[in-house]
Scaffold this motif. Structure first.
Motif, PDB file in Angstrom:
ATOM      1  N   GLY A  67      30.848 -33.565  -5.394  1.00 18.36           N
ATOM      2  CA  GLY A  67      31.346 -34.807  -5.995  1.00 18.36           C
ATOM      3  C   GLY A  67      31.137 -34.766  -7.500  1.00 18.36           C
ATOM      4  N   ALA A  68      31.108 -35.936  -8.100  1.00 17.34           N
ATOM      5  CA  ALA A  68      30.935 -36.008  -9.552  1.00 17.34           C
ATOM      6  C   ALA A  68      29.471 -36.049  -9.956  1.00 17.34           C
ATOM      7  CB  ALA A  68      31.643 -37.252 -10.091  1.00 17.34           C
ATOM      8  N   ASP A  69      28.569 -36.328  -8.995  1.00 21.39           N
ATOM      9  CA  ASP A  69      27.193 -36.642  -9.353  1.00 21.39           C
ATOM     10  C   ASP A  69      26.135 -35.620  -8.957  1.00 21.39           C
ATOM     11  OD1 ASP A  69      28.160 -39.027 -10.313  1.00 21.39           O
ATOM     12  OD2 ASP A  69      27.691 -40.145  -8.499  1.00 21.39           O
ATOM     13  N   ILE A  70      26.462 -34.662  -8.100  1.00 20.13           N
ATOM     14  CA  ILE A  70      25.424 -33.781  -7.565  1.00 20.13           C
ATOM     15  C   ILE A  70      25.737 -32.326  -7.897  1.00 20.13           C
ATOM     16  CG2 ILE A  70      24.213 -33.004  -5.484  1.00 20.13           C
ATOM     17  CD1 ILE A  70      25.029 -35.743  -4.242  1.00 20.13           C
ATOM     18  N   GLU A  71      24.754 -31.664  -8.476  1.00 22.39           N
ATOM     19  CA  GLU A  71      24.870 -30.238  -8.782  1.00 22.39           C
ATOM     20  C   GLU A  71      23.705 -29.505  -8.127  1.00 22.39           C
ATOM     21  OE1 GLU A  71      23.846 -27.791 -12.626  1.00 22.39           O
ATOM     22  OE2 GLU A  71      25.851 -28.649 -12.838  1.00 22.39           O
ATOM     23  N   VAL A  72      24.025 -28.425  -7.419  1.00 18.30           N
ATOM     24  CA  VAL A  72      23.016 -27.575  -6.790  1.00 18.30           C
ATOM     25  C   VAL A  72      23.090 -26.221  -7.484  1.00 18.30           C
ATOM     26  CG1 VAL A  72      22.216 -26.542  -4.642  1.00 18.30           C
ATOM     27  CG2 VAL A  72      23.318 -28.787  -4.591  1.00 18.30           C
ATOM     28  N   LYS A  73      21.962 -25.806  -8.080  1.00 17.33           N
ATOM     29  CA  LYS A  73      21.952 -24.585  -8.888  1.00 17.33           C
ATOM     30  C   LYS A  73      20.940 -23.588  -8.338  1.00 17.33           C
ATOM     31  CE  LYS A  73      21.697 -23.224 -13.744  1.00 17.33           C
ATOM     32  NZ  LYS A  73      21.533 -23.732 -15.103  1.00 17.33           N
ATOM     33  N   VAL A  74      21.338 -22.322  -8.273  1.00 17.55           N
ATOM     34  CA  VAL A  74      20.421 -21.266  -7.854  1.00 17.55           C
ATOM     35  C   VAL A  74      19.525 -20.946  -9.049  1.00 17.55           C
ATOM     36  CG1 VAL A  74      20.211 -18.897  -7.020  1.00 17.55           C
ATOM     37  CG2 VAL A  74      22.092 -20.329  -6.217  1.00 17.55           C
ATOM     38  N   ILE A  75      18.217 -21.137  -8.861  1.00 16.00           N
ATOM     39  CA  ILE A  75      17.258 -20.917  -9.939  1.00 16.00           C
ATOM     40  C   ILE A  75      16.682 -19.512  -9.894  1.00 16.00           C
ATOM     41  CG2 ILE A  75      15.086 -21.732 -10.956  1.00 16.00           C
ATOM     42  CD1 ILE A  75      17.431 -23.757 -11.105  1.00 16.00           C
ATOM     43  N   ALA A  76      16.334 -19.057  -8.680  1.00 18.77           N
ATOM     44  CA  ALA A  76      15.728 -17.731  -8.546  1.00 18.77           C
ATOM     45  C   ALA A  76      15.903 -17.226  -7.117  1.00 18.77           C
ATOM     46  CB  ALA A  76      14.241 -17.785  -8.883  1.00 18.77           C
ATOM     47  N   VAL A  77      15.886 -15.922  -6.976  1.00 23.30           N
ATOM     48  CA  VAL A  77      15.878 -15.280  -5.663  1.00 23.30           C
ATOM     49  C   VAL A  77      14.716 -14.304  -5.675  1.00 23.30           C
ATOM     50  CG1 VAL A  77      17.156 -13.853  -4.032  1.00 23.30           C
ATOM     51  CG2 VAL A  77      18.382 -15.498  -5.460  1.00 23.30           C
ATOM     52  N   GLU A  78      13.760 -14.529  -4.754  1.00 19.22           N
ATOM     53  CA  GLU A  78      12.571 -13.669  -4.672  1.00 19.22           C
ATOM     54  C   GLU A  78      12.397 -13.235  -3.228  1.00 19.22           C
ATOM     55  OE1 GLU A  78       9.532 -16.262  -6.161  1.00 19.22           O
ATOM     56  OE2 GLU A  78      10.374 -16.312  -8.174  1.00 19.22           O
ATOM     57  N   VAL A  83      30.634 -21.908   3.344  1.00 25.76           N
ATOM     58  CA  VAL A  83      29.637 -20.939   2.887  1.00 25.76           C
ATOM     59  C   VAL A  83      30.119 -20.358   1.559  1.00 25.76           C
ATOM     60  CG1 VAL A  83      28.442 -18.787   3.411  1.00 25.76           C
ATOM     61  CG2 VAL A  83      29.013 -20.374   5.266  1.00 25.76           C
ATOM     62  N   LEU A  84      29.279 -20.484   0.530  1.00 26.00           N
ATOM     63  CA  LEU A  84      29.612 -19.992  -0.805  1.00 26.00           C
ATOM     64  C   LEU A  84      28.558 -19.008  -1.275  1.00 26.00           C
ATOM     65  CD1 LEU A  84      30.478 -23.427  -2.437  1.00 26.00           C
ATOM     66  CD2 LEU A  84      32.093 -21.724  -1.611  1.00 26.00           C
ATOM     67  N   SER A  85      28.975 -18.022  -2.022  1.00 26.98           N
ATOM     68  CA  SER A  85      28.032 -17.092  -2.642  1.00 26.98           C
ATOM     69  C   SER A  85      27.840 -17.510  -4.096  1.00 26.98           C
ATOM     70  CB  SER A  85      28.584 -15.668  -2.600  1.00 26.98           C
ATOM     71  OG  SER A  85      28.746 -15.248  -1.276  1.00 26.98           O
ATOM     72  N   ARG A  86      26.604 -17.502  -4.542  1.00 20.95           N
ATOM     73  CA  ARG A  86      26.282 -17.847  -5.915  1.00 20.95           C
ATOM     74  C   ARG A  86      25.237 -16.873  -6.417  1.00 20.95           C
ATOM     75  NH1 ARG A  86      29.474 -20.495  -8.694  1.00 20.95           N
ATOM     76  NH2 ARG A  86      30.502 -18.816  -7.648  1.00 20.95           N
ATOM     77  N   LYS A  87      25.244 -16.614  -7.690  1.00 21.45           N
ATOM     78  CA  LYS A  87      24.234 -15.778  -8.336  1.00 21.45           C
ATOM     79  C   LYS A  87      23.263 -16.691  -9.078  1.00 21.45           C
ATOM     80  CE  LYS A  87      27.401 -11.935  -8.931  1.00 21.45           C
ATOM     81  NZ  LYS A  87      28.148 -11.120  -9.886  1.00 21.45           N
ATOM     82  N   ILE A  88      22.161 -16.123  -9.545  1.00 22.05           N
ATOM     83  CA  ILE A  88      21.191 -16.897 -10.315  1.00 22.05           C
ATOM     84  C   ILE A  88      21.891 -17.578 -11.490  1.00 22.05           C
ATOM     85  CG2 ILE A  88      19.121 -16.731 -11.764  1.00 22.05           C
ATOM     86  CD1 ILE A  88      18.172 -14.499  -9.918  1.00 22.05           C
ATOM     87  N   ASN A  89      21.550 -18.848 -11.694  1.00 22.94           N
ATOM     88  CA  ASN A  89      22.093 -19.730 -12.729  1.00 22.94           C
ATOM     89  C   ASN A  89      23.517 -20.203 -12.459  1.00 22.94           C
ATOM     90  OD1 ASN A  89      19.751 -19.890 -14.327  1.00 22.94           O
ATOM     91  ND2 ASN A  89      20.224 -17.895 -15.210  1.00 22.94           N
ATOM     92  N   LYS A 117      15.220 -20.161  -4.575  1.00 20.27           N
ATOM     93  CA  LYS A 117      14.808 -21.414  -5.212  1.00 20.27           C
ATOM     94  C   LYS A 117      16.056 -22.070  -5.783  1.00 20.27           C
ATOM     95  CE  LYS A 117      10.145 -20.000  -6.290  1.00 20.27           C
ATOM     96  NZ  LYS A 117       9.124 -19.807  -7.311  1.00 20.27           N
ATOM     97  N   ILE A 118      16.236 -23.349  -5.423  1.00 19.58           N
ATOM     98  CA  ILE A 118      17.393 -24.081  -5.919  1.00 19.58           C
ATOM     99  C   ILE A 118      16.937 -25.319  -6.670  1.00 19.58           C
ATOM    100  CG2 ILE A 118      18.946 -23.259  -4.110  1.00 19.58           C
ATOM    101  CD1 ILE A 118      18.580 -25.934  -2.695  1.00 19.58           C
ATOM    102  N   GLY A 119      17.750 -25.735  -7.590  1.00 16.21           N
ATOM    103  CA  GLY A 119      17.525 -26.986  -8.312  1.00 16.21           C
ATOM    104  C   GLY A 119      18.642 -27.946  -7.949  1.00 16.21           C
ATOM    105  N   ILE A 120      18.307 -29.203  -7.776  1.00 15.94           N
ATOM    106  CA  ILE A 120      19.298 -30.209  -7.424  1.00 15.94           C
ATOM    107  C   ILE A 120      19.269 -31.301  -8.479  1.00 15.94           C
ATOM    108  CG2 ILE A 120      20.041 -31.872  -5.681  1.00 15.94           C
ATOM    109  CD1 ILE A 120      18.461 -30.117  -3.641  1.00 15.94           C
ATOM    110  N   ASP A 121      20.398 -31.528  -9.096  1.00 13.67           N
ATOM    111  CA  ASP A 121      20.531 -32.590 -10.085  1.00 13.67           C
ATOM    112  C   ASP A 121      21.399 -33.676  -9.451  1.00 13.67           C
ATOM    113  OD1 ASP A 121      20.504 -34.078 -12.394  1.00 13.67           O
ATOM    114  OD2 ASP A 121      21.961 -32.824 -13.449  1.00 13.67           O
ATOM    115  N   ALA A 122      20.785 -34.835  -9.197  1.00 12.52           N
ATOM    116  CA  ALA A 122      21.489 -35.937  -8.542  1.00 12.52           C
ATOM    117  C   ALA A 122      20.963 -37.257  -9.091  1.00 12.52           C
ATOM    118  CB  ALA A 122      21.257 -35.869  -7.032  1.00 12.52           C
TER     119      ALA A 122
END
Length: 74
Positions: free
Chosen positions: A15-26, A3-9, A31-36
């Motif tokens: 791994g080397a290929d997948i990034e999960v980013k917090v886009i917004a909290v409403e 379990v990790l805490s993250r703020k917007i952005n 809302k998360i973005g996944i770059d894979a």
């Protein structure tokens, strides 16, 4: 489970290929973005489970059809 805490952005790297980013909290929605890479399937969990159930049903049906066809040859 990690379990990790993250703020917007802020992001989490998997791994080397997948990034999960917090886009917004409403409210209670995040809302998360996944770059894979394109070859990695990404689904909401409920959709993934539905796909698995459908695949299992199709596989069972295929076995039944093969058995029925095999018994007709006799």
């Amino acid at each position: 489970m990690l379990v990790l805490s993250r703020k917007i952005n802020e992001a989490i790297q998997i791994g080397a290929d997948i990034e999960v980013k917090v886009i917004a909290v409403e409210g209670d929605q995040v809302k998360i973005g996944i770059d894979a890479p394109k070859h990695i399937d990404i689904h909401r969990k409920e959709i993934y489970l539905t796909i698995q159930e459908e695949n299992n049903r199709a596989a069972a049906l295929s076995s039944d059809v093969i058995s029925a066809l095999s018994s007709q040859k006799k």
